[in-house]
Design an enzyme around this catalytic site. Structure first.
Site, PDB file in Angstrom:
ATOM      1  N   ARG A  51       4.521  -8.255   0.248  1.00  0.00           N
ATOM      2  CA  ARG A  51       3.761  -9.368  -0.306  1.00  0.00           C
ATOM      3  C   ARG A  51       2.377  -8.974  -0.811  1.00  0.00           C
ATOM      4  O   ARG A  51       1.973  -9.351  -1.924  1.00  0.00           O
ATOM      5  CB  ARG A  51       3.579 -10.481   0.741  1.00  0.00           C
ATOM      6  CG  ARG A  51       4.748 -11.423   0.832  1.00  0.00           C
ATOM      7  CD  ARG A  51       4.923 -11.847   2.247  1.00  0.00           C
ATOM      8  NE  ARG A  51       5.316 -10.682   3.014  1.00  0.00           N
ATOM      9  CZ  ARG A  51       6.604 -10.290   3.155  1.00  0.00           C
ATOM     10  NH1 ARG A  51       7.558 -11.027   2.678  1.00  0.00           N
ATOM     11  NH2 ARG A  51       6.895  -9.173   3.804  1.00  0.00           N
ATOM     12  N   THR A  52       1.632  -8.244  -0.011  1.00  0.00           N
ATOM     13  CA  THR A  52       0.243  -7.976  -0.398  1.00  0.00           C
ATOM     14  C   THR A  52       0.211  -7.127  -1.670  1.00  0.00           C
ATOM     15  O   THR A  52      -0.473  -7.463  -2.648  1.00  0.00           O
ATOM     16  CB  THR A  52      -0.497  -7.271   0.751  1.00  0.00           C
ATOM     17  OG1 THR A  52      -0.290  -8.018   1.945  1.00  0.00           O
ATOM     18  CG2 THR A  52      -1.987  -7.177   0.458  1.00  0.00           C
ATOM     19  N   LYS A  80      -1.442  16.910   1.036  1.00  0.00           N
ATOM     20  CA  LYS A  80      -1.911  18.307   1.104  1.00  0.00           C
ATOM     21  C   LYS A  80      -3.145  18.427   1.985  1.00  0.00           C
ATOM     22  O   LYS A  80      -3.780  19.475   2.040  1.00  0.00           O
ATOM     23  CB  LYS A  80      -2.263  18.802  -0.305  1.00  0.00           C
ATOM     24  CG  LYS A  80      -1.126  18.739  -1.295  1.00  0.00           C
ATOM     25  CD  LYS A  80      -1.638  19.141  -2.677  1.00  0.00           C
ATOM     26  CE  LYS A  80      -0.777  18.552  -3.769  1.00  0.00           C
ATOM     27  NZ  LYS A  80      -1.492  18.515  -5.060  1.00  0.00           N
ATOM     28  N   HIS A 129      -7.392  -8.561   7.793  1.00  0.00           N
ATOM     29  CA  HIS A 129      -6.556  -8.712   6.581  1.00  0.00           C
ATOM     30  C   HIS A 129      -7.153  -9.915   5.834  1.00  0.00           C
ATOM     31  O   HIS A 129      -6.567 -10.993   5.789  1.00  0.00           O
ATOM     32  CB  HIS A 129      -5.112  -8.951   7.007  1.00  0.00           C
ATOM     33  CG  HIS A 129      -4.089  -8.789   5.913  1.00  0.00           C
ATOM     34  ND1 HIS A 129      -4.417  -8.695   4.567  1.00  0.00           N
ATOM     35  CD2 HIS A 129      -2.726  -8.717   5.970  1.00  0.00           C
ATOM     36  CE1 HIS A 129      -3.300  -8.567   3.864  1.00  0.00           C
ATOM     37  NE2 HIS A 129      -2.276  -8.576   4.691  1.00  0.00           N
TER      38      HIS A 129
HETATM   39  N1   CP Z   1       1.508 -10.578   4.905  1.00  0.00           N
HETATM   40  C1   CP Z   1       1.593  -9.288   4.604  1.00  0.00           C
HETATM   41  O1   CP Z   1       0.612  -8.536   4.741  1.00  0.00           O
HETATM   42  O2   CP Z   1       2.816  -8.868   4.175  1.00  0.00           O
HETATM   43  P1   CP Z   1       3.149  -7.419   3.636  1.00  0.00           P
HETATM   44  O3   CP Z   1       3.013  -6.476   4.817  1.00  0.00           O
HETATM   45  O4   CP Z   1       4.529  -7.499   3.100  1.00  0.00           O
HETATM   46  O5   CP Z   1       2.122  -7.078   2.602  1.00  0.00           O
END
Ligand code: CP
Length: 303
Positions: A51-52, A80, A129
């Site tokens: 998603r992100t 590397k 996040h």
């Molecule tokens: N919500 C979220 O961070 O999903 P992803 O890990 O798929 O990006």
């Protein structure tokens, strides 16, 4: 916010958060504006994502921008032995803004301090996040028409869940929030974040069972028990199936209750719940595009 990195949700004031949400509403109404046609965005994912990463890519594509980067650090010179500092120094020569996900807590802050290229933290370990947090706020406002005076249950991995940490901190900026924290004993919300709730004039209660709260809440925020954060796999095996939401559990819940989940889910929401009118997690994932468009436009000085 112009040219400023977004590393933690605390980097934004309540007014700035509300401004981003308002701008996201504009993009929801009109997502295809070619305002990024002269910009290059770097997308550096040192950890897996669906998603992100893809909602950032969709946001950038719909705004006419260009994307460079990698989805797997093993295809870059990190393999590397190149340092994060050198990687960021180099990528900033090629781009106007860097979106980065990395497994190490603090890595995004470190990247933002290397030079003046703005960095958006797309998740750093179990820490923060913030873009997910903004789309969570957008989804709460979209479903409840307010961000004050809410009963919010957060369920699952509250210890390692970076989306939970960011959301609790952000919701604490609003008024009269009652947090209901549902987790196995081993995965309780960290003490520092609980202290933050109280210091900001809100209350919390802790539970081990969803049934204790499900009929008295406005938002049910489910999360995955994250196998990758456990040093001890036996501990993960003990808690992995602690919560599975099923339709029958929602029978006496409030009409306005909406279920959110940052995703991915493993098995904590039965797929039958997807067609329940209270399920909002796919709409929530779609909101990620509009919120990320708003952030890109704001940080690049185009809004
Ligand atoms: N919500 C979220 O961070 O999903 P992803 O890990 O798929 O990006």
């Amino acid at each position: 916010m112009n040219n400023r990195s977004l590393i933690s949700i605390n980097d934004y004031s309540k007014e700035e958060i509300l401004q981003v949400l308002k701008t996201a509403e504009e993009f929801e109404a009109n997502p295809r504006q070619k305002i990024l046609k002269n910009h290059v965005i770097a997308s550096l994912f040192f950890e897996p994502s669906t998603r992100t990463r893809l909602s950032f890519e969709s946001a950038i594509n719909q705004l006419g921008g260009r994307i460079i980067g990698f989805t797997d650090a093993s295809s870059s010179s990190v393999k590397k032995g190149e340092s994060l500092r050198d990687t960021i120094e180099t990528v900033s020569l090629y781009s106007d803004l860097i979106v980065m996900r990395h497994p190490l807590e603090g890595s995004a802050r470190f990247a933002s301090e290397i030079n003046d290229t703005p960095v958006i933290n797309a998740g750093d370990g179990a820490n923060q996040h913030p873009t997910q947090c903004l789309l969570d706020l957008y989804s709460i406002k979209q479903t409840q028409n307010r961000l004050d005076n809410l009963d919010i249950a957060l369920v699952g991995d509250l210890k390692y869940g970076r989306t939970v940490h960011s959301l609790v901190i952000a919701m604490s900026m609003f008024k009269n929030i009652r947090f209901h924290l549902v987790s196995p004993i081993e995965l309780k919300l960290p003490r520092s974040i609980k202290d933050f709730i109280v210091a900001n004039g809100h209350s919390y209660k802790q539970y081990t069972d969803i049934s204790a709260v499900i009929n008295n809440i406005d938002i049910l925020y489910m999360t995955r028990i994250q196998q990758e954060r456990f040093a001890d796999q036996l501990e993960y095996e003990r808690v992995k199936n602690s919560y599975v939401l099923e339709n029958s559990m929602l029978d006496n819940s409030r009409d306005n209750l909406r279920i959110l989940h940052p995703m991915p889910r493993v098995n904590e929401i039965d797929e039958n719940v997807d067609s329940n009118k209270k399920a909002h997690y796919f709409q929530q994932a779609q909101n990620g595009v509009f919120v990320r468009q708003a952030l890109l436009a704001t940080i690049l000085g185009l809004r």
